[in-house]
Design a protein around this motif. Structure first.
Motif: not given
Length: 321
Positions: A219-231
């Motif tokens: 869950a933490a890994q998914l959250r970090a990936w989503l944060a990095d790819h939000r534009d």
């Protein structure tokens, strides 16, 4: 009053888990049933409240104890209603675009491919979870013709039997795999006539029954990936999250600004698993989340033979900035 106190115990546990969402897998399983705390607060308040009224009327010795307990039950019920009520209130922001329909279904490896294809007819983008290469290959040709774009693209069979896949009516201009976890997750940028370019992320983080620590780690890994790819482009995150709204893993995503399409549509208490029993599904672990530049005008579930999950269908649209 004893029956009322017995009902108040699970209600109080549910309320405690809602106030302090657990991060441990063991408590997370219990926290899956937090919404049912409302069901226990109702009889607790009724029975303890009756005892409190009798104590006040007859000035019994138990009055100093039973009256505060009744007030506590009333507060617990009020809190539970306040937490659940927003899910039944639709987003008031008007849609500024034509609708885009997205479906998500955990096929659990064994869902009937033809039935799954029929169930998502009319959708614009379809996400399948636990759809291994052989299952995808068995989808009807009519479905492949209607949804000619997919991520990942056709290729050699992958090593894992538990993957996510995105099918689209509209061109997928780019795609990428999320960091490897217990299940492979994929992201696809879809060029839609309704919303322009949209990032669709098909997710399936590990469940609390995986090895210790993996549920939180995924869950933490998914959250970090989503944060990095939000534009600036809208983002839709759909799949089997292996978490209910009250879990800490989902609360973190909501704190990041994601909204539940079910809540935006005012769909209420949506339950999707288990869907292959003689009783209705108990908990909602399949979700469609969107960024604040999107809303939802509709949200529903559907059943497909051969899987223990209900599918979810969200009707989405853009909103004015």
């Amino acid at each position: 009053m004893i029956p009322g106190l017995l009902a108040a115990v699970p209600a109080a546990v549910a309320t405690w888990l809602r106030v302090l969402p657990p991060s441990s897998e063991r408590l997370a399983k219990l926290a899956s049933f937090i919404p049912y705390g409302l069901v226990f607060w109702l009889p607790a308040l009724l029975l303890v409240g009756i005892a409190a009224l009798r104590a006040l009327r007859h000035r019994t010795p138990g009055r100093p104890v039973v009256v505060p307990l009744a007030l506590l039950c009333a507060a617990g019920l009020a809190a539970s209603v306040a937490w659940q009520a927003p899910a039944f209130v639709a987003d008031r922001r008007p849609a500024a675009t034509e609708p885009l329909t997205v479906t998500s279904l955990n096929v659990a490896v064994s869902a009937d491919p033809a039935a799954a294809a029929r169930a998502v007819t009319g959708t614009d983008v379809a996400v399948f979870v636990e759809a291994h290469a052989d299952w995808v290959a068995s989808l009807p040709q009519s479905f492949r013709a209607a949804y000619p774009y997919r991520a990942p693209t056709d290729g050699p069979a992958r090593a894992t039997d538990s993957d996510t896949v995105v099918f689209s009516k509209y061109p997928i201009v780019s795609s990428e795999a999320l960091p490897q976890s217990n299940f492979q997750q994929w992201s696809a940028v879809v060029r839609t006539p309704q919303l322009g370019s949209v990032r669709v992320v098909a997710v399936h983080p590990c469940n609390p029954y995986c090895r210790p620590g993996l549920w939180v780690q995924d869950a933490a890994q998914l959250r970090a990936w989503l944060a990095d790819h939000r534009d600036t482009m809208p983002m839709i995150v759909a799949g089997d999250f292996n978490a209910v709204d009250d879990h800490l893993t989902m609360q973190d995503l909501y704190a990041d600004g994601f909204r539940s399409a079910a809540d935006l549509a005012g769909a209420g208490f949506v339950r999707t698993w288990p869907a292959d029993r003689s009783f209705p599904a108990l908990i909602g672990i399949d979700h469609v989340l969107v960024t604040p530049n999107l809303t939802a005008s509709g949200f529903s579930t559907f059943r497909v033979r051969g899987t223990d999950h209900l599918g979810v269908r969200a009707v989405l649209a853009g909103v004015e900035a």
